[in-house]
Write a protein that holds these residues in place. Structure first.
Motif, PDB file in Angstrom:
ATOM      1  N   UNK A   1      50.942  43.718  36.595  1.00 22.05           N
ATOM      2  CA  UNK A   1      50.903  42.701  35.536  1.00 22.05           C
ATOM      3  C   UNK A   1      51.729  43.082  34.311  1.00 22.05           C
ATOM      4  N   UNK A   2      52.110  44.338  34.175  1.00 21.84           N
ATOM      5  CA  UNK A   2      52.670  44.817  32.912  1.00 21.84           C
ATOM      6  C   UNK A   2      54.176  44.585  32.816  1.00 21.84           C
TER       7      UNK A   2
ATOM      8  N   UNK B   1      52.959  38.007  36.966  1.00 21.06           N
ATOM      9  CA  UNK B   1      52.208  37.760  38.191  1.00 21.06           C
ATOM     10  C   UNK B   1      53.116  38.170  39.355  1.00 21.06           C
ATOM     11  N   UNK B   2      52.526  38.320  40.515  1.00 23.28           N
ATOM     12  CA  UNK B   2      53.336  38.738  41.656  1.00 23.28           C
ATOM     13  C   UNK B   2      54.243  37.614  42.153  1.00 23.28           C
TER      14      UNK B   2
ATOM     15  N   UNK C   1      50.265  33.485  41.437  1.00 20.67           N
ATOM     16  CA  UNK C   1      49.629  34.212  42.537  1.00 20.67           C
ATOM     17  C   UNK C   1      49.735  35.717  42.276  1.00 20.67           C
ATOM     18  N   UNK C   2      48.649  36.412  42.521  1.00 29.43           N
ATOM     19  CA  UNK C   2      48.721  37.867  42.474  1.00 29.43           C
ATOM     20  C   UNK C   2      48.230  38.429  43.794  1.00 29.43           C
TER      21      UNK C   2
ATOM     22  N   UNK D   1      46.225  35.877  46.178  1.00 28.66           N
ATOM     23  CA  UNK D   1      45.154  35.079  45.592  1.00 28.66           C
ATOM     24  C   UNK D   1      45.737  34.235  44.468  1.00 28.66           C
ATOM     25  N   UNK D   2      45.278  32.987  44.381  1.00 18.74           N
ATOM     26  CA  UNK D   2      45.737  32.104  43.304  1.00 18.74           C
ATOM     27  C   UNK D   2      44.915  32.375  42.050  1.00 18.74           C
ATOM     28  N   UNK D   3      45.613  32.535  40.924  1.00 19.12           N
ATOM     29  CA  UNK D   3      44.947  32.762  39.653  1.00 19.12           C
ATOM     30  C   UNK D   3      44.551  31.437  39.023  1.00 19.12           C
TER      31      UNK D   3
END
Length: 369
Positions: A163-164, A293-294, A315-316, A331-333
């Motif tokens: 995330x960074x 995010x990914x 999505x992450x 997974x959907x955020x």
């Protein structure tokens, strides 16, 4: 020492790769180390697994390193193996390290967490929040090594999430550093100043390899964190955070970068060149943001018509340990919880047929229904 001349491909421990790393994976490598390396069992984990240290050199400057305090943070473990492999070579630079420093490395402090691929230990305790209470055997082992080895420097080696980003830019924080605070006011001290200067030295090396992809980790004080606790005892302590490099979810490129940072740190220590770097050099490293995010998907209504035309899907990947390996499960955020400026390590547009096919092949479509 001339790091530019190092051929990393020759010292890379290629038989140990990926995110899942336990003492089982290290066994052959450690057992093959020549006599110049002293391998000791320094204690056992909650579940009785041996915790090892590897000592190299006989010089007066003493550096203590530990990795996988969090069992699912293995990138820096791979990097210290590469460092040990480099130290096996016979040349003037390496002889200088041996005569100038003594390195003590704990490659996996939390073997139970490593085996289960968890942050916590077998008692479900975060060892990096146990520096004062010392409720866990692994915490007590680290403290004992600290007190008996009496290091001049401590390297606290970790991984960070994808995330960074660096500052507010779209550059991922591939490597982050922190000179931990020693009090709530985050004041300076001689040991913290040295930590900052040494980080600035390593940053100078990394900027040549990954320009603008080095971040500075949050320095909020917590006396229960090991880095803060050791800084409180006036020992220069550095936090390393191995992060994301493009398409490098196995963290193989990042391990190489951590290797170069470790070697630059050692080089700076033995050459007494800390004063070539300043506190301001450290403070000029941008603080980490949390804006990645990914996968970021635009025009998502092409995937699901009920979505609005300007709806973006974020999505992450959740790291799932399954059948002895780490699986990256998308997974959907929460749409509504995202800040305005978000970057994606992978940017996809549903107007593009290639991107649409990728989303379908990777089962992203199924997440929407």
């Amino acid at each position: 020492m001339m790091q530019e001349e190092i051929d990393y491909s020759k010292i890379h421990v290629s038989e140990i790769q990926g995110r899942y790393v336990t003492y089982d994976h290290l066994k052959v490598f450690i057992s093959s180390l020549p006599p110049m390396f002293s391998v000791e069992n320094i204690g056992t984990s909650v579940r009785g697994e041996a915790i090892k240290s590897i000592t190299y050199g006989f010089g007066p400057k003493r550096i203590l390193m530990w990795s996988q305090m969090h069992g699912n943070e293995s990138t820096t473990t791979k990097a210290v193996l590469d460092l040990l492999n480099y130290l096996k070579e016979d040349n003037h630079d390496i002889t200088e390290i041996a005569t100038s420093c003594t390195l003590k490395i704990i490659p996996i402090l939390n073997p139970d967490g490593a085996r289960g691929y968890t942050r916590i230990n077998a008692n479900k305790v975060d060892l990096n929040r146990d520096a004062q209470d010392l409720t866990q055997p692994e915490s007590r082992i680290l403290k004992k090594e600290f007190e008996e080895f009496k290091p001049d420097f401590c390297f606290n080696l970790h991984d960070q999430r994808t995330i960074f980003n660096v500052g507010t830019t779209n550059k991922p924080a591939t490597v982050s550093f922190l000179a931990p605070a020693f009090d709530m006011e985050r004041n300076s001290s001689p040991s913290r100043k040295i930590s900052m200067q040494l980080i600035a030295a390593m940053n100078s090396k990394l900027q040549k390899l990954i320009p603008n992809q080095v971040g500075r980790y949050d320095d909020g004080f917590n006396s229960n964190c090991v880095g803060d606790a050791f800084q409180m005892r006036e020992t220069p302590t550095l936090l390393f955070e191995a992060g994301h490099y493009k398409e490098d979810y196995e963290r193989e490129k990042t391990r190489e970068l951590i290797f170069h940072a470790l070697l630059k740190g050692i080089e700076t220590i033995i050459s007494d060149s800390l004063d070539d770097y300043t506190v301001n050099d450290y403070l000029s490293i941008p603080e980490n943001g949390k804006q990645y995010v990914d996968i970021l998907v635009k025009n998502s209504h092409k995937l699901k018509p009920s979505l609005s035309s300007n709806q973006i899907i974020y999505i992450h990947y959740k790291e799932v340990f399954k059948d002895g390996k780490v699986v990256f499960s998308p997974e959907i955020l929460n749409f509504d919880a995202m800040p305005l400026d978000i970057f994606g390590h992978k940017m996809l547009n549903c107007d593009n047929s290639i991107d649409m096919n990728w989303l379908k092949e990777n089962e992203i479509l199924a997440l929407l229904y």
